[in-house]
Design a protein around this motif. Sequence first.
Motif, short mmCIF file in Angstrom:
data_model
loop_
_atom_site.label_atom_id
_atom_site.label_comp_id
_atom_site.label_asym_id
_atom_site.label_seq_id
_atom_site.Cartn_x
_atom_site.Cartn_y
_atom_site.Cartn_z
N PHE A 7 0.91 -1.20 0.06
CA PHE A 7 -0.09 -0.14 0.06
C PHE A 7 1.07 1.31 -0.05
O PHE A 7 1.73 1.38 0.89
CB PHE A 7 -1.00 0.00 1.15
CG PHE A 7 -1.82 -1.19 1.46
CD1 PHE A 7 -3.00 -0.99 0.41
CD2 PHE A 7 -1.60 -2.14 2.08
CE1 PHE A 7 -3.96 -1.98 0.47
CE2 PHE A 7 -2.65 -3.09 2.27
CZ PHE A 7 -3.64 -3.20 1.37
N PHE A 12 4.19 1.06 1.96
CA PHE A 12 3.88 -0.04 3.10
C PHE A 12 3.84 -1.19 2.67
O PHE A 12 2.78 -1.32 1.77
CB PHE A 12 2.95 0.61 4.12
CG PHE A 12 2.83 -0.25 5.21
CD1 PHE A 12 3.64 -0.40 6.26
CD2 PHE A 12 1.54 -0.98 5.28
CE1 PHE A 12 3.39 -1.14 7.40
CE2 PHE A 12 1.40 -2.11 6.15
CZ PHE A 12 2.39 -2.10 7.35
N ALA A 39 2.27 -4.62 3.26
CA ALA A 39 1.43 -5.23 4.06
C ALA A 39 1.72 -6.46 4.02
O ALA A 39 1.59 -7.41 5.14
CB ALA A 39 0.15 -4.78 3.88
N SER A 58 -2.59 -8.10 15.24
CA SER A 58 -3.30 -7.45 14.37
C SER A 58 -2.49 -6.36 13.30
O SER A 58 -1.32 -6.00 14.01
CB SER A 58 -4.29 -6.26 14.96
OG SER A 58 -3.55 -5.42 15.81
N GLY A 59 -2.59 -6.19 12.20
CA GLY A 59 -1.82 -5.63 11.36
C GLY A 59 -0.66 -6.34 10.78
O GLY A 59 0.25 -6.02 10.01
N SER A 60 -0.78 -7.81 11.14
CA SER A 60 0.31 -8.54 10.34
C SER A 60 0.17 -9.06 8.98
O SER A 60 0.56 -9.65 8.24
CB SER A 60 0.58 -9.83 11.22
OG SER A 60 -0.51 -10.36 11.44
N GLY A 61 -1.09 -8.54 8.35
CA GLY A 61 -1.55 -8.92 6.91
C GLY A 61 -2.48 -9.90 6.75
O GLY A 61 -2.65 -10.38 5.69
N LYS A 62 -3.02 -10.44 7.85
CA LYS A 62 -3.93 -11.72 7.75
C LYS A 62 -4.97 -11.20 6.71
O LYS A 62 -5.37 -11.92 5.83
CB LYS A 62 -4.45 -12.20 9.06
CG LYS A 62 -3.30 -12.40 10.04
CD LYS A 62 -3.72 -13.04 11.05
CE LYS A 62 -4.74 -11.96 11.97
NZ LYS A 62 -4.14 -10.79 12.71
N THR A 63 -5.66 -10.19 6.99
CA THR A 63 -6.92 -9.81 6.34
C THR A 63 -6.70 -9.45 4.78
O THR A 63 -7.41 -9.81 3.99
CB THR A 63 -7.38 -8.41 7.02
OG1 THR A 63 -8.26 -8.91 8.17
CG2 THR A 63 -8.72 -8.09 5.97
N THR A 64 -5.60 -8.76 4.71
CA THR A 64 -4.84 -8.49 3.18
C THR A 64 -4.95 -9.47 2.45
O THR A 64 -5.24 -9.84 1.30
CB THR A 64 -3.73 -7.76 3.57
OG1 THR A 64 -3.90 -6.59 4.13
CG2 THR A 64 -3.33 -7.16 1.81
N1 ADP Z 1 -6.43 -0.29 2.13
C1 ADP Z 1 -5.24 0.04 2.85
N2 ADP Z 1 -4.44 1.17 2.49
C2 ADP Z 1 -3.56 1.18 3.38
N3 ADP Z 1 -2.90 0.39 4.19
C3 ADP Z 1 -3.65 -0.67 4.57
C4 ADP Z 1 -4.85 -1.02 3.77
N4 ADP Z 1 -5.31 -2.29 4.15
C5 ADP Z 1 -4.62 -2.74 5.48
N5 ADP Z 1 -3.54 -1.80 5.32
C6 ADP Z 1 -2.29 -2.01 6.17
O1 ADP Z 1 -1.79 -3.17 6.00
C7 ADP Z 1 -1.44 -3.73 7.19
C8 ADP Z 1 -1.89 -5.01 7.34
O2 ADP Z 1 -3.51 -5.06 7.59
P1 ADP Z 1 -4.29 -6.47 7.69
O3 ADP Z 1 -3.88 -7.45 6.67
O4 ADP Z 1 -5.81 -5.53 8.02
O5 ADP Z 1 -3.91 -6.88 8.96
P2 ADP Z 1 -4.67 -7.99 10.03
O6 ADP Z 1 -5.76 -8.44 9.41
O7 ADP Z 1 -3.49 -9.03 10.32
O8 ADP Z 1 -4.74 -7.33 11.46
C9 ADP Z 1 -1.76 -3.09 8.38
O9 ADP Z 1 -0.86 -2.13 8.63
C10 ADP Z 1 -2.93 -1.90 7.49
O10 ADP Z 1 -2.87 -0.65 8.32
#
Ligand code: ADP
Lengths: 258, 275, 318
Positions: free
Chosen positions: A15, A18, A20, A40-46
Amino acid sequence: MNTPLLEVRDLRKQFKDFVAVDGVSFTVPAGGSLAVVGESGSGKTTCARIVTGLEKATSGTVLLDGAATLDRRRRASFVQMVFQDPYLSLDRRQTVSDCLGEVLAHHDREMDRRSRAARIDELLDLVGLDRKLGESLPRHLSGGQRQRVAIARALAPNPKLLVLDEAVAALDVSIQAQILNLLVDARAATGVAYLFITHDLSVVRHVCEDVVVMCRGKVVESGLVAEVLEAPAAAYTQRLVASVPRPGWVPSRAVSRG
Amino acid sequence: MKPIMLRTPPRAAPVAAAVCGLVALMALLAPWIAPHDPFAVDPLNAYAPFSGTHPLGTDDLGRDLLSRLVYGARTSLAGPLVVVIAAGTLGTGLAVSAAWFGGWFDNLVSRALDVLFAFPGLVLAITVAALFGTGFVTPVVALSLAFVPVIARVMRAAAMRERNLPYIEALRVQGFSSLHICLRHLLPNLAPLLMVQAAIGFGYAMIDLASISFLGLGLQPPAADWGLMIANGQPSILAGFPQQSLIAAVAVVITVVAFTAVAERLAVRFGGDVR
Amino acid sequence: MTAPLLEFDGLRVSLGERPILRDVTLSVHAGEAVGLVGESGSGKSMTVKSVVRLLPGGSTVDGSVRFGGIDVGSLGPADLRRFRSRDVAMVFQDPRATVNPVRTIGDFLTEVLRDQGVGRAEATRRAAGSLAEVGVDDVRRRLSQRPYELSGGLLQRVVIAAALLTEPKLILADEPTTALDVTTQEEVVAILNEQRRQRSAALLFITHDLELAAAVCDRIAVMYAGEIVEILPADRLHDDARHPYTKALLGSRPGTVPPGERLRTVPGTPQSALTAPAGCVFADRCPVVESACRDLHPPMLSVGSGFAACHLLSEEVR
Ligand SMILES: Nc1ncnc2c1ncn2[C@@H]1O[C@H](COP(=O)(O)OP(=O)(O)O)[C@@H](O)[C@H]1O
Ligand SMILES: Nc1ncnc2c1ncn2[C@@H]1O[C@H](COP(=O)(O)OP(=O)(O)O)[C@@H](O)[C@H]1O
Ligand SMILES: [Mg+2]
Ligand SMILES: [Mg+2]
């Protein structure tokens, strides 16, 4: 060995400047259950969003049933997703039956009214919802009931793979137990595989066979749940396992200092 | 366009709604309820006082004021109605597509709206009317354009919020087309907010169109229109007969207040829903 | 035994006609940590808010909450302010909602001290000391930073530092780690625990996680639908829990059964004081319910090492 349902290879997502997700690889075999854990923030959701097509990877490959690209509808009938917040993941204007009916009609245009209604009842039974609730709007349902609807909706197109992003995290303990039982049953009944994203290790032990531990966008450890969580090799996994409250646990602040 | 803050007490809302309904009914049924032909000139009867035959008296040309008021409701309501429908459709369309597609398209739309927004609506409408001629259509078209950014801005922000909700993402994962999701899910969920915007906009449009008529850039005599009635009544005020201007002005004020009160009530009602 | 520091005595709270707390009787002694555990809507936050009288407008309160023997309901505005700022400190779930986003961490920490008449230099010195004690590094820089520059875990430590600054006798912590990662949670509760022990402050710790409460607290009170249904020593939680609800909570966590096996669940959804039945609050969902349970409100009985409100235990007691 036959092709895995899902193969993620060297996935990377950036992103702006950054990173992710940074070189993540894992596979989910047919009917398997893979947990992705990490803070949280480790990139799981991404990762989950890339697998389901909600987000595009910066680089790397995602193979669904060995194929790199599927059209929208084919992909949807192959992989489905359940979200964390049961209060926001249903259209507030749509009744439960309408919600399920819409999805069924979308995936099978041929299906007539009668068989659609029958399939809706079947889905409601599968997720343990009273058929009478079919006419309810989301606001008349509890959080647990809504999550059941979301699971039913995801299972409607008979997907081979279900991505669950913290799907039980927002639920109360007693409801969480009901939904976990439901997930175990649904998997036994349909043979669907799970990509189970969570930060809760006891949930991982309960529903998953394999686990991937993520930290700051990278996979730090992976393997069988029993092995990884019993004898973690990576320092981060060790810390994670040690910080779960359990009988006889004494919280210590030394962890971060070291 | 910031909402006029009236602090309507809840009990006033049904009254306001009833007033809106009555005015609309008056416009619809004008030919049947107007006691006289609104255009029938009767110079011998000019400036007639309130009476049985002319409940609100007559104007400088002896035309029945009640009939002119009733007929005036037609153009006076039709104008704002067309404005909010046109601006609502265009504004929401732009807003939803900008929010949905994002990226450069969103940037382009937002910039364009900002530029349009920089012109005060009334000034824009007056300029256009002065350039392209008077009448009903020109000011209404101009004002519709002027209202587009006002509605689009609010709707874009709401659509942005809405499109990031998991239920929309769930629909995307289900493989539904963008068009299907926008038309069947996004728009219906934005509808309450649009209703509120439209009701607020209606009041503003009414005032603006009345002002344009008043300036002589809108409808032309002998049309029966409230704005025009206020303007045409001016010389009579000096002659000691303020009824015409007064009656029309009161009609405008009551209608605007009623619509705004309804809008505010709707906003409160849907407030929790529009998240 | 000495008189308790904090005492809820038959506390009932309703909002208009709507009951929120039905009967809360609980005491917290000086230096003791008590965990208040229950699912959402059971009234945990309301119980804590009633201590500092921060209940929503229109609430009616029956029974009493006594602090150091004085009914907080009888405090005048000046005494109440004093009580809130000196005797108790609160830590909430979301640190970002607690700390003013536009002011510096230093301002946030020194505000209360300055309000109490402490000089600026002294206040800053104490704030820095307090931050260091909760394990915040680079204290000088932190003092001039603003909340958005800090992670959630770090900010929660700042909130705890602020809570400790005024040397309160009682800390009210409402789900202070729910929004944090487990690894961060461990640090935060460890710090909270260590610091309150050093200062011998009492702690009322709210959580929905029984294991966490057991690790942090001396005693645990289990709450359901606006009532406390069981109170027991934390170290006896697994062996001595008697109330069917407590047992249900313990049994529904994954990890209590071998992987893949069915979890023992209770039917239905958590209730609030409004929807719970008139007799025993848990009667609608209880797996061992009897007819008496629905009509008769069970009294709190002394069983084993603790207390539980369940009709089925009356046999055992006699
Ligand atoms: N659309 C986006 N734009 C910018 N940064 C993002 C976006 N989506 C996620 N991030 C960043 O990517 C990192 C990983 O997020 P995420 O995958 O949601 O982690 P998790 O699900 O493990 O908590 C986080 O630091 C988040 O702030
Ligand atoms: N401001 C409020 N107005 C009305 N009802 C409220 C308010 N706050 C909480 N409640 C109700 O009070 C009950 C207890 O709430 P709370 O103490 O917040 O529960 P917990 O902290 O255990 O989740 C719930 O049923 C909730 O709906
Ligand atoms: Mg996530
Ligand atoms: Mg709470």
